[in-house]
Design a protein around this motif. Structure first.
Motif, PDB file in Angstrom:
ATOM      1  N   ASP A 189      -4.547   8.609   3.565  1.00 25.83           N
ATOM      2  CA  ASP A 189      -5.159   7.280   3.581  1.00 25.83           C
ATOM      3  C   ASP A 189      -4.320   6.255   2.818  1.00 25.83           C
ATOM      4  O   ASP A 189      -4.837   5.280   2.280  1.00 25.83           O
ATOM      5  CB  ASP A 189      -6.592   7.331   3.034  1.00 25.83           C
ATOM      6  N   SER A 198       0.870  -1.176   0.000  1.00 22.52           N
ATOM      7  CA  SER A 198       0.000   0.000   0.000  1.00 22.52           C
ATOM      8  C   SER A 198       0.905   1.222   0.000  1.00 22.52           C
ATOM      9  O   SER A 198       2.126   1.108   0.081  1.00 22.52           O
ATOM     10  CB  SER A 198      -0.911  -0.002   1.226  1.00 22.52           C
ATOM     11  N   HIS A 200      -4.543   2.489   3.195  1.00 21.40           N
ATOM     12  CA  HIS A 200      -5.691   1.816   2.583  1.00 21.40           C
ATOM     13  C   HIS A 200      -5.728   1.992   1.068  1.00 21.40           C
ATOM     14  O   HIS A 200      -6.756   1.735   0.440  1.00 21.40           O
ATOM     15  CB  HIS A 200      -6.988   2.334   3.206  1.00 21.40           C
TER      16      HIS A 200
END
Length: 131
Positions: free
Chosen positions: A83, A67, A86
């Motif tokens: 973020d 990620s 995610h």
């Protein structure tokens, strides 16, 4: 360090080019990062493997569980974008990931290097650092 420069005393400091180049304001890049993290930045490292992936399937083999985060030298994990934890690395965003990860690792010690630089400038003129 500043006193050694002022008095011309040679100190055997085995610090990586990444530190010295940043200290003198020179550009740093993957070559300097490779000296401190070959697994990430070496010719067969993660960054090169992602860049070499010719198809989404090849990328999946290399980056299936990645990620937009980076693990820094001290083990701290940081998000490369909002973020990021995610946001999976996919074919469409792989080159952005490489660029952000490389930048994060190259500049993770910028505050510390600047503190050393400012300390040195208290003792020696800036022109000495540029030699």
């Amino acid at each position: 360090l500043g006193l050694a420069l002022r008095t011309r005393v040679l100190l055997p400091l085995a610090l990586p080019a990444l530190f010295w180049r940043a200290l003198t304001g020179e550009a740093v890049g993957r070559r300097q990062l490779e000296q401190v993290d070959a697994v990430l930045a070496g010719p067969d490292g993660l960054l090169a493997s992602i860049e070499r992936a010719a198809t989404p399937e090849e990328l999946e083999d290399v980056a299936s569980d990645l990620s937009f985060t980076a693990t820094l030298s001290d083990g701290t994990e940081v998000e490369l974008l909002p973020d990021g934890a995610h946001t999976p690395v996919r074919w469409e965003n792989r080159l952005l990931f490489v660029r952000l990860l490389e930048h994060a690792r190259l500049h993770e010690s910028a505050r510390q290097v600047e503190a050393v630089r400012q300390g040195l400038l208290e003792v020696v003129p800036e022109s000495v650092l540029l030699v």
